[in-house]
Each structure stands twice: as structure tokens, then as C-alpha cells.
Design a protein around this motif. Structure first.
Motif, mmCIF file in Angstrom:
data_model
loop_
_atom_site.group_PDB
_atom_site.id
_atom_site.type_symbol
_atom_site.label_atom_id
_atom_site.label_comp_id
_atom_site.label_asym_id
_atom_site.label_seq_id
_atom_site.Cartn_x
_atom_site.Cartn_y
_atom_site.Cartn_z
ATOM 1 N N SER A 187 0.813 -1.213 0.000
ATOM 2 C CA SER A 187 0.000 0.000 0.000
ATOM 3 C C SER A 187 0.850 1.268 0.000
ATOM 4 O O SER A 187 2.067 1.227 0.186
ATOM 5 N N ALA A 188 0.189 2.415 -0.224
ATOM 6 C CA ALA A 188 0.866 3.676 -0.518
ATOM 7 C C ALA A 188 1.844 4.093 0.568
ATOM 8 O O ALA A 188 2.962 4.538 0.285
ATOM 9 N N GLY A 192 4.415 1.601 -1.839
ATOM 10 C CA GLY A 192 3.799 0.802 -2.885
ATOM 11 C C GLY A 192 3.188 1.655 -3.977
ATOM 12 O O GLY A 192 2.515 1.150 -4.871
ATOM 13 N N GLN A 193 3.463 3.000 -3.908
ATOM 14 C CA GLN A 193 2.852 3.898 -4.894
ATOM 15 C C GLN A 193 3.432 3.654 -6.275
ATOM 16 O O GLN A 193 4.646 3.610 -6.448
ATOM 17 N N LYS A 196 0.882 8.596 -10.061
ATOM 18 C CA LYS A 196 -0.001 9.579 -9.479
ATOM 19 C C LYS A 196 -0.568 10.437 -10.600
ATOM 20 O O LYS A 196 0.165 10.882 -11.479
ATOM 21 N N THR A 203 -1.804 2.571 -6.214
ATOM 22 C CA THR A 203 -0.872 1.779 -5.421
ATOM 23 C C THR A 203 -0.765 0.357 -5.947
ATOM 24 O O THR A 203 -1.639 -0.136 -6.654
#
Lengths: 361, 241
Positions: A187-188, A192-193, A196, A203
Motif C-alpha cells: 500500500s501507498a 507501494g505507490q 499519481k 498503489t
């Protein structure tokens, strides 16, 4: 003779008129409801497009997960006209298998590397698919097959019984408290990004859900549409006696369907475990009901319908829980989803994509 | 009767639950024949076919097809041995197209190319089906459905064809057409066991006939003889003196 006809005509006329009025009123109400929802979504989109985008993406991922489980309901219903209430619990056990493997075999803790994470994912998928497929086929063999000729209520109640048994198996195995699956690196907050757009963060956990589900869904539809086994499934679903007369082994085809449905539930269990990082014995029951609603919404027995219904339920749930402007919030999610189930059953029992059948299903 | 015996049913007793629907039926079909079973509703005609095709095994008695005992063989294996059927009520796959239904008829065959030839043969027998081949079977008219069901049964390349009420619910002109085709299929070499309500038409194309009454064979004779039989004329051909 003539007179009798006239009398009956006179009786029929007002009833028909009343029914027409009822149909018009509910149609108008339905359109109004859809308009209100669209306006609400529109306002939210304009007010904070970033939130809307994030919520939408989460909804799609969650919908994809529901689709895996919903397809299991729809496959089994299509072939046996049985609502397999134990299906959600098979999915849950897939998640439990994953939790065990991740913690005990791979010993994943705080910050596992990417490589070991993928290895754990692949091993979990293999184990959960095999485990859930065999479990589901075993359930059919032991609990449903002996009831093939019984009234429809009998296997339905048996399915509920099997559901309780599976939940208790999970309690004995893992206890009543939810088990955590330490793979949150996706996750972010944990890097894990992936990319954008504006403020909308995509993510890795969401990508992974789609990366697993989409090929599985495409593969399933290909299998059912084009392979020999798929043709046998469709024929058996439409007329069992006729299928047998074509040389199709109906019992084996039903077993295969349960294997397939179980395998899908297994994939769903792995994804759920990796995505929500926590799973408890009752997870399958709740999520199962959501997935069942999705299957009914799309038209039970209809495969693309199950996927569509699941995406809609995923989106509805996340819009309801995540949008900033006047969203009812998570405590209303279950009411909302089950209200949809009731509305569909009352006003369009064949679902969005289902065909009207002589049985009215 | 010098010709080879294809099917031999000997003294079968078949049950629906506790009800004994067949009480010792015996019959045989020889190479090249059309044999018809006639009788009123509930006489056991359809049950006899369901006993032969494996959907409802007899409890007693035996069924021998081409020298092999198939009394307890499961339905899906009986097709492989060479018996196929156009069942009562047609039982098409309603949400599959006409072509797909025909393909299903050849499900247990592995010879792709010859299957294609057989599909062409079915289409030449029933040009109507060729026109409708990509239409869903559930949307066909009654006559077209009957053609599709017979075509589907032919796709199995049967060594024995069972036909259950092929004339049911059809307009007289279509009934004539279906019976002409039944004769044509038989002329091409396939023996046929034909169950019919329309005794007149059935006895007209058949070489032999059996009259069933409440689960037993009441009469068995050459079709021509049955057509002349007083009892048959009164009971099944609707003649009033």
C-alpha cells in the motif's frame, strides 16, 4: 357465451389499468432514484475530483474481488439452480490458507523484500486454488449430490449447514479473532505507490488485484465459451437429460463446475488476504452475501452479469463509504447492498443481463 | 426375417419411484427397419425409450444392442455405443444457436472433418435449419425445433435412431414433411425406433409395430397388418364403425 366474455372483460379492465399505473409509478420512482444518485455522484466529482478518482479505483479493485466470488455462485446456480451458501466460506478458507502460508512458511514480518512477496503470492495462489477447488468439489459430492432428486429447499438448507461447519472449522483452526496477513508493503504508505495523476495515487495493491483477477476472468469466459468442458457445462446447465443424451457425463460436469467455482474462490481468498491484510472466520459469510447480491444484480447464472454486478457493488460500497459530500458512510453499507438485493428481486428478478426464463428466474 | 437384429429388449420392468411403468416389455429392431411403438398416453412408450437410452434403467430384464448388454450402461456411454435420440418435447439447448445444438449432437465424436460433413448433410436434409443456423434454438418455431432435434440426433451418426413423438404439436403439413424425412433417413440406412401418438402416419412408414397398453405389449405385428386390425383401427386410428 358472448355475455360471459363481456363480463370477464369488464373484470379484467380495471385490474389491468391498476397494474399499468403501478408499473408506471415504480418506473418513475426508479428513474428518480437513479437521477438522485447521479446528481450526488456528479456533485462529489466536481467538488473533489481527486477523492472521487481514488474512491473509484478502490471500488474497481474491490469489485474485481467480488467478481471472483460472485462467479462461483453464478456458475453453481447456473448448473444446479442451487444457491451454494457455503461458497463464501470456501473463499474464507482460501484466505486462511494464505494467512498460514505467508506467516508460517514464508515467515513474512515487517519489511519483506519484493521477491519473497511475489513468491509467497504464487505459492498461496497454487495452494488456495487447489485446496478450495477440492474442498468445493468434495462438498458437492458429500452434501449436495445425494440430494439431486430432492425438493430444492433440501440442498439449500444443507448449504447453510455446510457454511456453519466451514466457519467452525476456521474457528478451530485459527480461533475467533481475525488473523493478520503481514503484507502491507503493497500500500501507498509503504512505498507501494506506482503512479499519481493529480492527487490520485495508484498503489501496487490495487494493481495486483486487477493483475490477478482480469486474466482469471478472461480465462474463465474463454473456458466456458470455447472449450469442450465449457460446452458440456453450458449444455448441462440448460438441460441435464438432453446433455446426457449427447454423451456428456453430467455428474462429472457438475463436479468440474464445483472445482472451478472453488478455484475462483481460492483466488479470491488469496487476493482478499493480501489486499485487506486481515481475515476472520466470518469474513466469508459477509463478503459472500455481497458477492451473492452482485450475482443476482447481474442476473444469476449469467457470467458477464456476475462481473458487472460485482463491479457495481464494489463501486456502490466505496462511493457510499468514501465520498466526502453527503455519503451515508460505512455503517449503511450492508443496508444499502441488501436493499439493492431486495429491489432487484422485486422489480427485476432476472437481473441486469439475465434473460427472462419460463421459471421466472 | 433374415436381417440382422440391432436391438433386442427382453422383458424389461422399469419403475418411476414405486410405480411400475413397464411390466415386462419385449421388442426388437432389425437392420434397415422402422419400428413404431403406438399406444395411448401413459402406456409406457416414452419410458421404453428412456430405458433404452439409459436415463431410466430397468430393474429387471435386459437390453442388448449390437450384441452388447447395455441394460445398466449410463446414458452418456450409450450414445457412444451408437444410439441417439430426438426426445419427447425436443429438449434442445434453448440458449445455444442451431449450429451449436447440432455440434452438441456430435459431442462424443472426435472426427472433426466428418462432423462438418454431417452438419452439411443435416442442412441439406433440413434447408430451413441452414437459414436459421445462428439463431438461438429457443426462438425457433415448433416445426423448426423438431427438425433441429432430429438433426442433432443425426449428428451422433447413430446406428439406431430413437424418435419420440416427432409430430407432436405440428401442423398437418409439417407432420407430412417430418415423416417424409424420417423415411429418407431410414432409406439412407439408419434403423429407427419411432414412438408416435399419430398411429396412422407411424404405421404408414413403419415395417413393424408394437401396441403398448399400460406397460405391456398388447399387440405386435407387421405395420400393414396392424393398420388392418379391427382393434387398432377403433382405438388408435379414431374410427367409429
Amino acid at each position: 357465451m358472448k355475455e360471459a366474455d363481456l363480463v370477464s372483460e369488464a373484470h379484467v379492465q380495471p385490474i389491468r389499468a391498476r397494474r399499468d399505473f403501478g408499473a408506471h409509478a415504480s418506473q418513475a420512482l426508479g428513474i428518480l432514484l437513479v437521477l438522485v444518485v447521479l446528481v450526488w455522484l456528479g456533485v462529489n466529482l466536481v467538488k473533489s475530483p481527486n477523492d472521487f478518482g481514488s474512491v473509484f479505483l478502490v471500488g474497481v479493485s474491490q469489485g474485481a474481488l467480488y467478481a471472483l466470488v460472485a462467479l462461483g455462485y453464478t456458475l453453481v446456480y447456473g448448473i444446479l439452480e442451487l444457491i451454494n451458501f457455503a461458497h463464501g466460506d470456501v473463499f474464507m478458507l482460501g484466505g486462511m490458507i494464505t494467512a498460514s502460508l505467508v506467516v508460517q512458511l514464508f515467515g513474512l514480518g515487517e519489511n519483506p523484500g519484493f521477491g519473497i512477496l511475489i513468491a509467497a503470492l504464487l505459492v498461496s495462489l497454487a495452494a488456495a486454488i487447489a485446496g478450495c477447488a477440492l474442498l468445493n468439489a468434495g462438498i458437492e459430492r458429500i452434501a449436495y449430490k445425494p440430494l439431486r432428486g430432492a425438493p430444492r429447499l433440501a440442498p439449500l438448507i444443507t448449504a447453510i449447514g455446510v457454511s456453519f461447519i466451514l466457519q467452525n472449522v476456521a474457528i478451530i483452526w485459527k480461533g475467533t479473532r481475525p488473523v493478520s496477513v503481514p503484507v502491507s508493503e503493497f500500500s501507498a504508505g509503504h512505498g507501494g505507490q506506482l503512479f499519481k495523476v493529480g492527487q490520485v495515487v495508484y498503489t501496487a495493491d490495487r494493481l495486483f488485484v486487477l493483475a490477478v483477477t482480469v486474466p482469471v476472468l478472461v480465462g474463465l469466459i474463454w473456458l466456458v465459451k470455447f472449450t469442450r468442458a465449457g460446452k458440456a457445462m453450458r449444455a448441462t446447465a440448460q438441460d441435464k437429460d438432453a446433455a446426457a443424451m449427447m454423451g456428456i457425463d453430467v455428474d462429472r460436469t457438475i463436479s468440474f463446475t464445483f472445482l472451478l467455482a472453488g478455484g475462483l474462490a481460492g483466488v479470491g481468498g488469496v487476493i482478499f488476504a493480501f489486499y485487506s491484510t486481515e481475515i476472520g472466520f466470518s469474513t466469508g459469510f459477509t463478503l459472500g452475501l455481497f458477492a451473492f447480491t452482485a450475482a443476482v444484480l447481474g442476473g444469476i447464472g449469467n457470467l458477464p452479469g456476475a462481473v458487472l454486478g460485482a463491479l457495481l457493488i464494489g463501486l456502490i460500497q466505496n462511493f457510499n463509504e468514501g465520498l466526502a459530500w453527503h455519503s451515508p458512510g460505512s455503517k449503511w453499507t450492508q443496508s444499502l447492498v441488501f436493499a439493492i438485493l431486495i429491489l432487484i428481486l422485486v422489480f427485476r428478478p432476472q437481473g441486469l443481463l439475465g434473460e427472462r426464463t419460463p421459471e421466472g428466474g | 426375417m433374415a436381417s440382422e437384429r440391432v436391438l433386442y429388449v427382453e422383458g424389461i420392468h422399469t419403475f418411476y419411484g414405486a410405480i411400475e411403468a413397464l411390466k415386462g416389455i419385449s421388442l426388437e429392431v432389425h437392420q434397415g427397419e422402422i419400428v413404431t411403438l403406438i399406444g395411448s398416453n401413459g402406456a409406457g412408450k416414452t419410458t421404453t425409450l428412456r430405458s433404452i437410452n439409459g436415463l431410466n434403467h430397468p430393474r429387471r430384464g435386459s437390453i442388448v444392442f449390437e450384441g452388447n448388454d447395455i441394460t445398466r450402461t449410463p446414458a452418456h456411454e450409450i450414445v457412444k455405443s451408437g444410439i441417439s435420440q430426438s426426445p419427447e418435447g425436443r429438449k434442445l439447448f434453448p440458449r445455444m444457436t442451431v449450429s451449436e445444438n447440432l455440434e452438441m449432437g456430435a459431442f462424443q465424436r472426435t472426427d472433426r472433418l466428418e462432423t462438418k460433413d454431417d452438419m452439411d448433410r443435416v442442412f441439406s436434409l433440413f434447408p430451413r435449419l441452414a437459414e436459421r443456423k445462428s439463431q438461438k434454438a429457443g426462438t425457433l418455431s415448433g416445426g423448426e425445433q423438431q427438425m433441429c432435434a432430429i438433426g442433432r440426433a443425426l449428428m451422433a451418426r447413430p446406428k439406431l435412431l430413437l424418435l419420440d413423438e416427432p409430430s407432436m404439436g405440428l401442423a398437418p403439413i409439417l407432420v407430412e414433411r417430418i415423416f417424409a424425412i424420417i423415411k429418407e433417413i431410414n432409406d439412407q440406412g439408419t434403423p429407427i425406433l419411432l414412438v408416435e401418438q399419430n398411429a396412422m402416419m407411424a404405421l404408414d412408414v413403419a415395417s413393424r409395430g408394437y401396441v403398448l397398453e399400460t406397460g405391456t405389449v398388447a399387440l405386435a405385428d407387421d405395420a400393414k397388418a396392424l393398420l388392418r386390425n379391427e382393434q387398432v383401427r377403433k382405438t388408435y386410428l379414431g374410427e367409429t364403425d
